[in-house]
Design a protein around this motif. Structure first.
Motif, PDB file in Angstrom:
ATOM      1  N   GLY A  95     -52.329  48.795 -17.541  1.00 41.39           N
ATOM      2  CA  GLY A  95     -53.433  49.066 -17.208  1.00 41.39           C
ATOM      3  C   GLY A  95     -53.792  49.890 -15.746  1.00 41.39           C
ATOM      4  O   GLY A  95     -54.846  50.575 -15.820  1.00 41.39           O
ATOM      5  N   ILE A  96     -52.907  49.665 -14.987  1.00 39.85           N
ATOM      6  CA  ILE A  96     -52.905  50.333 -14.034  1.00 39.85           C
ATOM      7  C   ILE A  96     -52.720  51.903 -14.138  1.00 39.85           C
ATOM      8  O   ILE A  96     -53.682  52.453 -13.544  1.00 39.85           O
ATOM      9  CB  ILE A  96     -51.627  49.640 -12.668  1.00 39.85           C
ATOM     10  N   ILE A 140     -52.503  37.929 -17.521  1.00 38.40           N
ATOM     11  CA  ILE A 140     -52.056  39.084 -18.639  1.00 38.40           C
ATOM     12  C   ILE A 140     -50.607  39.338 -18.185  1.00 38.40           C
ATOM     13  O   ILE A 140     -50.118  39.249 -17.381  1.00 38.40           O
ATOM     14  CB  ILE A 140     -52.841  40.325 -17.847  1.00 38.40           C
ATOM     15  N   TRP A 171     -54.259  37.186 -11.303  1.00 35.77           N
ATOM     16  CA  TRP A 171     -54.630  37.946 -12.759  1.00 35.77           C
ATOM     17  C   TRP A 171     -53.140  37.489 -13.350  1.00 35.77           C
ATOM     18  O   TRP A 171     -52.692  38.425 -14.325  1.00 35.77           O
ATOM     19  CB  TRP A 171     -54.922  39.197 -12.857  1.00 35.77           C
ATOM     20  N   GLU A 172     -52.720  36.476 -13.187  1.00 37.52           N
ATOM     21  CA  GLU A 172     -51.232  36.249 -13.692  1.00 37.52           C
ATOM     22  C   GLU A 172     -51.430  35.966 -15.069  1.00 37.52           C
ATOM     23  O   GLU A 172     -50.500  36.095 -15.932  1.00 37.52           O
ATOM     24  CB  GLU A 172     -50.698  34.968 -13.360  1.00 37.52           C
ATOM     25  N   ARG A 182     -50.331  44.686 -17.714  1.00 40.78           N
ATOM     26  CA  ARG A 182     -50.956  45.024 -16.283  1.00 40.78           C
ATOM     27  C   ARG A 182     -50.565  46.308 -15.511  1.00 40.78           C
ATOM     28  O   ARG A 182     -51.387  47.273 -15.210  1.00 40.78           O
ATOM     29  CB  ARG A 182     -50.524  43.895 -15.217  1.00 40.78           C
ATOM     30  N   ARG A 201     -47.046  41.211 -17.881  1.00 39.98           N
ATOM     31  CA  ARG A 201     -46.803  42.070 -16.812  1.00 39.98           C
ATOM     32  C   ARG A 201     -46.881  43.481 -17.300  1.00 39.98           C
ATOM     33  O   ARG A 201     -47.533  44.471 -16.632  1.00 39.98           O
ATOM     34  CB  ARG A 201     -45.259  41.466 -16.235  1.00 39.98           C
ATOM     35  N   MET A 225     -45.318  42.687  -8.497  1.00 44.95           N
ATOM     36  CA  MET A 225     -44.821  42.191  -9.893  1.00 44.95           C
ATOM     37  C   MET A 225     -43.584  42.158 -10.018  1.00 44.95           C
ATOM     38  O   MET A 225     -42.956  41.384 -10.935  1.00 44.95           O
ATOM     39  CB  MET A 225     -45.768  42.884 -10.932  1.00 44.95           C
TER      40      MET A 225
END
Lengths: 369, 198
Positions: free
Chosen positions: A75-76, A67, A64-65, A72, A69, A120
């Motif tokens: 999102g998490i 998106i 999922w690179e 991401r 960082r 990441m």
């Protein structure tokens, strides 16, 4: 399951005229009305939570690179918030199954989040450190929500930490000392079990303690350590089962587990002692002790505690076979040994049948544990 | 199966949810910020990478990096080797040489004082030290926590090849406590990956 078994027995008793049909119906209705009784839907909901959590963990390896960082990370963290707030919503509406599933999902996803952020941002860290942070957060969640399912997750994480330390971090007695945290983890898990009433996690905790003690013995194989296991196990077992023991009541509250695991520790000590012995007469002394302990275990706790009884029989049979192989076996040769083993096993089977009959015949003196 | 939420929780479930989600956010934020702080405030050092044996070590999607400062010759050691096996961590003074790369000037099992000569002191990752028969050991192998670099899938190969041809250099940032983080990865001096703090 218990539900099907009890219904079968009720039907039998009603047929024999021992039980009134209306009373049997009322008892079954009462059992079904209990909130904790089995519900396939509830189990499936929890399973769904576990599966979804597994999917989230697998995202670690996913591609999922595309998106950015920061997005991401947002999102998490958003996923964690959504899952916990969703759990709170479900629980406040009385939807316990969905709420529990979301709690498990979110707490498992936090472990995945640590791994993802580490990857990441190229953070190199100790996997044991990450697992311990995860464990502590899971414990906090267990206490806050008083959730038995989360207590089970904590028990599983305790095992994960132990396995990581032994197999990934090559834990040793002289190492960084993390391995000595395992008994602390066991205490925490047992406390969570008492607080939430999640019986399954209790077994995870006790097994973890036995596993850790087993590891300790392989690191420091000394006769005194083996003897200590035997002594502590025996004393703990007696404290858990003797009628006049001050701890008897507390042990009974925890069900069959305290007597079973202390008995298992005493037997573990005896196995280790066997390994320490050099001469045959020493093995015979240990063996005779083991036979006596097995019989004492069956006699003291076997009637009410099926697990202890089973372990007692297994230890008794194993010990007798070991002793006959060490003593008579060397004289008789292989075929003769099988002959004598057959005779020994037959004798044990006869003794077990007699013991079972006596245990069944004796009137109950205590309450069912 | 016992009821999973049989007894009432101490706090309202909403309060519990906010506390636990905030705690997790704080932990993840701390992980990210402690790295960003090193990139913001650290001292930059340029490091020469060395080939890794076995050569093909592309594991999933990260590249294994090894540096010339990963090998510490024993004559750089300013204190003595421990006599017994123990957990150890080295302090390593890095100084810039004429080739533009930073190399090991001295190392110690204890601490090294900061100097005003432009050198920086890095701390290695903890490792387990086994004493060897005297004379048989000439160098120590250490890690700094910058040995792994995750790259998008399929992009690892050029980095591996450059690394094995010794064309790969890494600019790392060293914090005051000696923790290192990768800032830039360059091939033949040209930056290929630059790490933003967030």
């Amino acid at each position: 399951m218990y539900r099907a078994r009890i219904e079968r027995d009720f039907n039998l008793w009603v047929e024999k005229g021992l039980l009134d049909r209306a009373a049997a119906g009322a008892m079954l209705a009462e059992y079904d009305a209990r909130p904790s009784s089995f519900s396939a839907g509830r189990v499936l909901m929890v399973l769904a939570g576990v599966l979804l959590a597994a999917a989230v963990l697998l995202l670690v390896a996913a591609n999922w690179e595309a998106i950015p960082r920061v997005a991401r990370v947002v999102g998490i963290i958003g996923l964690l918030w959504a899952a916990y707030l969703g759990a709170a919503f479900s629980l406040s509406r009385g939807a316990v199954a969905i709420g529990t599933a979301l709690l498990v999902l979110a707490t498992m996803a936090f472990g995945g989040a640590i791994a993802l952020v580490g990857q990441m941002y190229h953070l190199s860290g100790d996997s044991a450190d990450a697992l311990i942070v995860w464990f502590l957060v899971a414990c906090a969640a267990t206490v806050l929500f008083r959730s038995g399912a989360l207590a089970v997750l904590c028990g599983a994480l305790g095992w994960w930490i132990f396995i990581d330390l032994v197999f990934e971090s090559d834990a040793s007695l002289e190492g960084n000392g993390y391995i000595f945290l395992v008994p602390v983890l066991v205490l925490i898990i047992v406390a969570l079990v008492r607080y939430t009433g999640a019986g399954i996690a209790r077994h995870l905790a006790y097994l973890l303690m036995l596993g850790w003690l087993g590891w300790l013995y392989t690191e420091a194989p000394e006769a005194w350590l083996a003897a200590t296991y035997f002594g502590i196990g025996l004393v703990a077992f007696l404290l858990a089962v003797l009628p006049f023991s001050p701890l008897r009541r507390m042990a009974d509250e925890a069900g069959a587990a305290p007597a079973f695991y202390s008995f298992a520790l005493a037997l573990l000590g005896l196995i280790a002692l066997h390994m320490e012995m050099e001469y045959l007469w020493q093995d015979v002394v240990i063996g005779a002790t083991a036979l006596a302990v097995s019989l004492a275990g069956i006699g003291l706790a076997g009637r009410l505690n099926g697990a202890v009884r089973f372990l007692g029989y297994a230890a008794f049979a194993g010990e007798l076979l070991f002793l006959s192989s060490e003593t008579i076996g060397s004289i008789l040769g292989t075929s003769g040994f099988f002959l004598i083993s057959g005779v020994v096993v037959a004798a044990i089977a006869y003794a077990v049948i007699r013991i079972e009959r006596r245990l069944a015949a004796r009137p109950a003196t205590g309450t069912e544990a | 199966m016992k009821a999973f939420l049989s007894k009432p929780a101490i706090l309202n479930v909403w309060v519990s949810a906010v506390i636990i989600a905030a705690l997790q956010t704080a932990i993840l934020g701390y992980m990210i910020e402690s790295r960003a702080a090193i990139l913001r405030n650290g001292h930059d050092v340029v490091l020469q990478t060395v080939p890794v044996d076995p050569r093909d070590l592309l594991r999933g999607d990260y590249v294994i990096l090894s540096y010339d400062i990963s090998t510490i010759p024993l004559d750089k050691l300013v204190d003595t080797l421990p006599q017994e096996e123990t957990d150890a961590q080295l302090s390593v003074r890095l100084a810039k040489a004429e080739d533009g790369f930073w190399h090991v000037r001295e190392a110690a099992f204890g601490t090294l004082p900061p100097l005003e000569d432009g050198s920086v002191v890095a701390r290695t990752q903890p490792f387990y030290f086994y004493p060897q028969p005297s004379g048989s050991q000439t160098a120590l192998s250490v890690e700094y926590g910058i040995e792994r670099y995750y790259v998008p899938e399929g992009q690892g190969k050029p980095l591996e090849e450059a690394r094995n041809a010794q064309a790969l250099s890494v600019t790392a940032s060293v914090s005051d406590t000696g923790v290192m983080q990768i800032r830039t990865i360059s091939i033949d001096g040209k930056p290929l990956y630059e790490e933003p703090p967030f």
